[in-house]
Enzyme design. Sequence first.
Site, PDB file in Angstrom:
ATOM      1  CB  CYS A 103      -2.074  11.744  -3.575  1.00 29.97           C
ATOM      2  SG  CYS A 103      -0.321  11.850  -3.969  1.00 29.97           S
ATOM      3  CG  ASN A 137     -11.058   2.355  -2.406  1.00 29.64           C
ATOM      4  OD1 ASN A 137     -10.366   3.060  -1.680  1.00 29.64           O
ATOM      5  ND2 ASN A 137     -10.737   2.093  -3.675  1.00 29.64           N
ATOM      6  CB  SER A 138     -13.847   6.733   0.367  1.00 29.23           C
ATOM      7  OG  SER A 138     -13.407   7.999   0.777  1.00 29.23           O
ATOM      8  CE  LYS A 157      -3.753   2.272   2.542  1.00 28.78           C
ATOM      9  NZ  LYS A 157      -4.513   2.585   1.331  1.00 28.78           N
TER      10      LYS A 157
END
Length: 304
Positions: A131, A70-71, A46
């Site tokens: 991001c 997904n959050s 991850k």
Amino acid sequence: MIAQRNMEVSIGSLSLQNPVMPASGAFGPEMHEALDFNKIGAIIPKSITKHPQPGNDTPRVCETHGGMINSIGIQSKGLDVYLSKIIPEFSAYDVPLISSISAESIDEFCEMSDVLGNHPDIDALELNISCPNLKGDGLAFGMDAEVTRELLTRVRQVTDVPLIAKLTPNVTSIQEIAKAADAGGADALTVANTILAMAIDTETKKPMVGNVMGGLSGPAVKPIMVRMIYQTSQVTDLPIIGCGGIMNGTDAIEMILAGASAVQVGTASFITPTALTDVVQEIRDYMERHDVKNIYDLVGSVEC
């Protein structure tokens, strides 16, 4: 006598025994109970952040038709724990270890890349430019071609390991971002991260994830990713790692035909823990059926 099938692929200077690896965020050390890590192409844990982060509000996951939203957020224990615990755990295996980095600014990307990109057990870096750039306008780094080029240029100055830019699909032209990453010094591109999406519970009238919006993954996004892989392959010669909606070997082959040299498997692993090694075998079976001796004979071979 069964003919040998060469499944080895290259990501910059990095050689993988086969083109299958996990998508960052969909892989953990506990999965060794279900599959042999030494049989996949690479390991990608991850995404790691410099400082510990708790992640987003719950609920963090919801099902949709043909996929999931997904959050999670970049839930992370921080760089120190990554260095002391995560790297030693995964570096024990015989396949390359690729670190996925998430950062809040270009300076922070460089700082973390300097540490991880010069670590003896890290073989490549995947830069999660999907991001948000908190030192800029809050948009993802990968939504701006010039920012993408600058980020790759500066990170390239602090490490010699292969750099993989993980692109966001939430752009008007993924080709422009791909060309910018190429110009900045990327060695490969991951196409792509999840698609920004939203679901509402019609009974409560509330969003189904705590952060209101999240990333859509699963079979529903695969045709979009196949299209983006094909488009990206038309504007750059960089190796492409296809990601998004791969549930089996046929899905992986589709991305390879579109132009991907390698693939990442994410959502499928939540459904079938052996999905990664299953996909490896199913690609090999396809090569046997079609008498393909080298995986590169398939890359970008779609007949349009």
